[in-house]
Motif scaffolding. Structure first.
Motif, PDB file in Angstrom:
ATOM      1  N   GLY A  29       0.796  -1.222   0.000  1.00 12.17           N
ATOM      2  CA  GLY A  29       0.000   0.000   0.000  1.00 12.17           C
ATOM      3  C   GLY A  29       0.827   1.269   0.000  1.00 12.17           C
ATOM      4  O   GLY A  29       0.268   2.372  -0.069  1.00 12.17           O
ATOM      5  N   GLY A  30       2.155   1.118   0.095  1.00 15.56           N
ATOM      6  CA  GLY A  30       3.023   2.291   0.095  1.00 15.56           C
ATOM      7  C   GLY A  30       2.836   3.174   1.325  1.00 15.56           C
ATOM      8  O   GLY A  30       3.052   4.390   1.264  1.00 15.56           O
ATOM      9  N   LEU A  31       2.451   2.588   2.449  1.00 13.38           N
ATOM     10  CA  LEU A  31       2.243   3.380   3.662  1.00 13.38           C
ATOM     11  C   LEU A  31       3.580   3.870   4.208  1.00 13.38           C
ATOM     12  O   LEU A  31       4.614   3.232   4.006  1.00 13.38           O
ATOM     13  CB  LEU A  31       1.505   2.562   4.723  1.00 13.38           C
ATOM     14  CG  LEU A  31      -0.028   2.569   4.637  1.00 13.38           C
ATOM     15  CD1 LEU A  31      -0.513   1.894   3.365  1.00 13.38           C
ATOM     16  CD2 LEU A  31      -0.627   1.862   5.854  1.00 13.38           C
ATOM     17  N   ARG A  32       3.522   4.981   4.914  1.00  8.76           N
ATOM     18  CA  ARG A  32       4.718   5.613   5.468  1.00  8.76           C
ATOM     19  C   ARG A  32       4.502   5.961   6.939  1.00  8.76           C
ATOM     20  O   ARG A  32       3.388   5.914   7.440  1.00  8.76           O
ATOM     21  CB  ARG A  32       5.066   6.884   4.682  1.00  8.76           C
ATOM     22  CG  ARG A  32       5.480   6.635   3.231  1.00  8.76           C
ATOM     23  CD  ARG A  32       6.867   6.015   3.180  1.00  8.76           C
ATOM     24  NE  ARG A  32       7.303   5.733   1.815  1.00  8.76           N
ATOM     25  CZ  ARG A  32       7.198   4.575   1.196  1.00  8.76           C
ATOM     26  NH1 ARG A  32       6.598   3.563   1.825  1.00  8.76           N
ATOM     27  NH2 ARG A  32       7.652   4.397  -0.020  1.00  8.76           N
ATOM     28  N   ALA A  33       5.590   6.326   7.612  1.00  9.51           N
ATOM     29  CA  ALA A  33       5.512   6.746   9.006  1.00  9.51           C
ATOM     30  C   ALA A  33       4.455   7.838   9.155  1.00  9.51           C
ATOM     31  O   ALA A  33       4.402   8.771   8.356  1.00  9.51           O
ATOM     32  CB  ALA A  33       6.869   7.246   9.476  1.00  9.51           C
ATOM     33  N   VAL A  63       5.585  -3.192  20.885  1.00  5.58           N
ATOM     34  CA  VAL A  63       6.771  -3.538  21.669  1.00  5.58           C
ATOM     35  C   VAL A  63       8.043  -3.260  20.878  1.00  5.58           C
ATOM     36  O   VAL A  63       9.043  -2.778  21.418  1.00  5.58           O
ATOM     37  CB  VAL A  63       6.709  -5.021  22.099  1.00  5.58           C
ATOM     38  CG1 VAL A  63       8.057  -5.487  22.636  1.00  5.58           C
ATOM     39  CG2 VAL A  63       5.633  -5.222  23.158  1.00  5.58           C
ATOM     40  N   GLN A  64       8.003  -3.537  19.587  1.00  4.14           N
ATOM     41  CA  GLN A  64       9.181  -3.354  18.741  1.00  4.14           C
ATOM     42  C   GLN A  64       9.340  -1.918  18.248  1.00  4.14           C
ATOM     43  O   GLN A  64      10.258  -1.620  17.492  1.00  4.14           O
ATOM     44  CB  GLN A  64       9.124  -4.321  17.554  1.00  4.14           C
ATOM     45  CG  GLN A  64       9.192  -5.775  17.985  1.00  4.14           C
ATOM     46  CD  GLN A  64       9.345  -6.729  16.813  1.00  4.14           C
ATOM     47  OE1 GLN A  64       9.826  -6.365  15.751  1.00  4.14           O
ATOM     48  NE2 GLN A  64       8.953  -7.969  17.014  1.00  4.14           N
ATOM     49  N   GLY A  65       8.456  -1.034  18.692  1.00  6.08           N
ATOM     50  CA  GLY A  65       8.590   0.365  18.304  1.00  6.08           C
ATOM     51  C   GLY A  65       8.236   0.646  16.862  1.00  6.08           C
ATOM     52  O   GLY A  65       8.633   1.679  16.307  1.00  6.08           O
ATOM     53  N   LEU A  66       7.459  -0.234  16.238  1.00  8.26           N
ATOM     54  CA  LEU A  66       7.107  -0.067  14.831  1.00  8.26           C
ATOM     55  C   LEU A  66       5.788   0.671  14.640  1.00  8.26           C
ATOM     56  O   LEU A  66       5.548   1.246  13.573  1.00  8.26           O
ATOM     57  CB  LEU A  66       7.036  -1.439  14.147  1.00  8.26           C
ATOM     58  CG  LEU A  66       8.364  -2.197  14.089  1.00  8.26           C
ATOM     59  CD1 LEU A  66       8.153  -3.618  13.597  1.00  8.26           C
ATOM     60  CD2 LEU A  66       9.370  -1.474  13.197  1.00  8.26           C
ATOM     61  N   VAL A  67       4.939   0.638  15.658  1.00  2.00           N
ATOM     62  CA  VAL A  67       3.676   1.382  15.615  1.00  2.00           C
ATOM     63  C   VAL A  67       3.467   2.069  16.959  1.00  2.00           C
ATOM     64  O   VAL A  67       4.049   1.674  17.976  1.00  2.00           O
ATOM     65  CB  VAL A  67       2.451   0.472  15.308  1.00  2.00           C
ATOM     66  CG1 VAL A  67       2.626  -0.259  13.985  1.00  2.00           C
ATOM     67  CG2 VAL A  67       2.186  -0.489  16.453  1.00  2.00           C
ATOM     68  N   GLU A  68       2.627   3.072  16.939  1.00  2.00           N
ATOM     69  CA  GLU A  68       2.227   3.747  18.168  1.00  2.00           C
ATOM     70  C   GLU A  68       0.708   3.655  18.272  1.00  2.00           C
ATOM     71  O   GLU A  68      -0.002   4.129  17.393  1.00  2.00           O
ATOM     72  CB  GLU A  68       2.667   5.208  18.151  1.00  2.00           C
ATOM     73  CG  GLU A  68       2.294   5.967  19.424  1.00  2.00           C
ATOM     74  CD  GLU A  68       2.751   7.410  19.403  1.00  2.00           C
ATOM     75  OE1 GLU A  68       2.552   8.102  20.428  1.00  2.00           O
ATOM     76  OE2 GLU A  68       3.297   7.864  18.371  1.00  2.00           O
ATOM     77  N   ALA A  69       0.250   3.010  19.342  1.00  2.00           N
ATOM     78  CA  ALA A  69      -1.187   2.886  19.578  1.00  2.00           C
ATOM     79  C   ALA A  69      -1.631   4.057  20.441  1.00  2.00           C
ATOM     80  O   ALA A  69      -1.247   4.152  21.611  1.00  2.00           O
ATOM     81  CB  ALA A  69      -1.495   1.552  20.263  1.00  2.00           C
ATOM     82  N   ARG A  70      -2.396   4.960  19.866  1.00  2.00           N
ATOM     83  CA  ARG A  70      -2.856   6.148  20.588  1.00  2.00           C
ATOM     84  C   ARG A  70      -4.211   5.861  21.206  1.00  2.00           C
ATOM     85  O   ARG A  70      -5.125   5.408  20.515  1.00  2.00           O
ATOM     86  CB  ARG A  70      -2.935   7.347  19.641  1.00  2.00           C
ATOM     87  CG  ARG A  70      -1.599   7.661  18.988  1.00  2.00           C
ATOM     88  CD  ARG A  70      -1.708   8.775  17.964  1.00  2.00           C
ATOM     89  NE  ARG A  70      -0.454   8.933  17.229  1.00  2.00           N
ATOM     90  CZ  ARG A  70      -0.308   9.708  16.158  1.00  2.00           C
ATOM     91  NH1 ARG A  70      -1.355  10.406  15.708  1.00  2.00           N
ATOM     92  NH2 ARG A  70       0.858   9.785  15.546  1.00  2.00           N
ATOM     93  N   HIS A  71      -4.329   6.122  22.484  1.00  2.00           N
ATOM     94  CA  HIS A  71      -5.556   5.791  23.212  1.00  2.00           C
ATOM     95  C   HIS A  71      -6.759   6.468  22.566  1.00  2.00           C
ATOM     96  O   HIS A  71      -6.838   7.690  22.488  1.00  2.00           O
ATOM     97  CB  HIS A  71      -5.433   6.225  24.672  1.00  2.00           C
ATOM     98  CG  HIS A  71      -6.604   5.844  25.507  1.00  2.00           C
ATOM     99  ND1 HIS A  71      -6.922   4.520  25.767  1.00  2.00           N
ATOM    100  CD2 HIS A  71      -7.558   6.584  26.122  1.00  2.00           C
ATOM    101  CE1 HIS A  71      -8.010   4.479  26.518  1.00  2.00           C
ATOM    102  NE2 HIS A  71      -8.417   5.719  26.737  1.00  2.00           N
ATOM    103  N   ARG A  79       7.533   3.807  11.595  1.00  2.00           N
ATOM    104  CA  ARG A  79       8.531   3.683  10.519  1.00  2.00           C
ATOM    105  C   ARG A  79       7.808   3.427   9.192  1.00  2.00           C
ATOM    106  O   ARG A  79       6.612   3.169   9.156  1.00  2.00           O
ATOM    107  CB  ARG A  79       9.496   2.534  10.818  1.00  2.00           C
ATOM    108  CG  ARG A  79      10.301   2.736  12.094  1.00  2.00           C
ATOM    109  CD  ARG A  79      11.408   3.752  11.904  1.00  2.00           C
ATOM    110  NE  ARG A  79      11.766   4.410  13.150  1.00  2.00           N
ATOM    111  CZ  ARG A  79      12.607   5.411  13.243  1.00  2.00           C
ATOM    112  NH1 ARG A  79      13.169   5.893  12.164  1.00  2.00           N
ATOM    113  NH2 ARG A  79      12.870   5.972  14.404  1.00  2.00           N
ATOM    114  N   ASP A  80       8.575   3.458   8.128  1.00  2.00           N
ATOM    115  CA  ASP A  80       7.992   3.282   6.793  1.00  2.00           C
ATOM    116  C   ASP A  80       7.709   1.820   6.459  1.00  2.00           C
ATOM    117  O   ASP A  80       7.037   1.536   5.470  1.00  2.00           O
ATOM    118  CB  ASP A  80       8.922   3.864   5.722  1.00  2.00           C
ATOM    119  CG  ASP A  80       9.029   5.378   5.813  1.00  2.00           C
ATOM    120  OD1 ASP A  80       8.150   5.999   6.437  1.00  2.00           O
ATOM    121  OD2 ASP A  80       9.988   5.929   5.251  1.00  2.00           O
ATOM    122  N   THR A  81       8.264   0.903   7.245  1.00  2.00           N
ATOM    123  CA  THR A  81       8.061  -0.523   6.983  1.00  2.00           C
ATOM    124  C   THR A  81       7.763  -1.236   8.299  1.00  2.00           C
ATOM    125  O   THR A  81       8.028  -0.707   9.374  1.00  2.00           O
ATOM    126  CB  THR A  81       9.313  -1.181   6.346  1.00  2.00           C
ATOM    127  OG1 THR A  81      10.412  -1.040   7.260  1.00  2.00           O
ATOM    128  CG2 THR A  81       9.662  -0.534   5.023  1.00  2.00           C
TER     129      THR A  81
END
Length: 236
Positions: A29-33, A63-71, A79-81
């Motif tokens: 999908g070409g998603l980015r940070a 946990v791996q710092g790849l996404v941020e779950a906002r309440h 990140r981009d990947t």
């Protein structure tokens, strides 16, 4: 139309399949940070799995710092990947990390105290250069890992204790692991940089107790990582 979010097969743990699908979805999908992932209920419906499996996968990514779950605000790419670390490696690191952090607090608090007593001008120059390096890394979108390493190495050198320096070298790989784990937490690099500055200020002012306290606060911040609140048993 991407096929990444097709229904699951049954031979692999479901949340690991979710991780694979999400990685493909982001790539195709070409998603980015900064982009938002679909809501958990939508992902569950499209993948043909329970929301619990999706939630487990999102927690691993967090946990791996790849996404941020906002309440209340969804889940966003950091990140981009989504290049996901194997879960087994995470489990091993989670087992080691408390001992490493305990050793770091004991050793580095004393090193900071000694650095404030024994530092020379060259030591201060090295510490300042490390902070400048870390600031540049952060400005360029990095985590500041190398600048962090240089700073703590400079504090160790400033203590002028051969035996403590040898202890630090003996656990260098584990320290590097804890450094990476901490600095990939959301908003952590800038906070660590500010804490480093407080340590430097105390060392420069020759205030041993203040330097030790600043280092202790810093290492306890390092210890606040999502990995330690993750229960691997829930995901197996």
């Amino acid at each position: 139309m991407t096929d990444a979010l097709r229904p699951m097969a049954k031979q692999q743990r479901l949340y690991e399949q979710v991780l694979d699908r999400l990685r493909d979805y982001v790539t195709e999908g070409g998603l980015r940070a900064g982009d938002r992932l679909p809501p958990e209920r939508d992902l569950a419906a499209r993948l043909g799995v329970s929301r619990a499996s999706v939630k487990q996968a999102i927690v691993v990514l967090e946990v791996q710092g790849l996404v941020e779950a906002r309440h209340g605000g969804g889940t966003y790419l950091v990140r981009d990947t989504l290049e996901v670390e194997p879960v087994e490696r995470m489990v091993d690191r989670r087992r080691r990390l408390p001992d490493v952090l305990e050793a770091r607090e004991a050793l580095e608090t004393k090193l900071a105290e000694l650095a404030a007593e024994r530092r020379e001008e060259d030591d201060l120059t090295a510490m300042r250069a490390a902070l400048e390096h870390m600031a540049r890394e952060i400005e360029q979108g990095g985590h500041g890992v190398e600048g962090d390493r240089l700073f703590h190495a400079a504090v160790t050198e400033a203590a002028h204790s051969a035996l403590l320096a040898e202890f630090m070298r003996s656990i260098a790989d584990q320290i590097a692991e804890s450094r990476t784990e901490s600095l990939r937490q959301p908003h952590r690099p800038a906070r660590s940089l500010a804490q480093h500055q407080a340590i430097l200020d105390a060392v420069e002012a020759r205030r041993p107790r203040q330097a030790a306290a600043a280092m202790r606060r810093h290492v306890r911040t390092v210890a606040k990582v999502r990995l330690l609140s993750w229960d691997p048993a829930e995901d197996h």
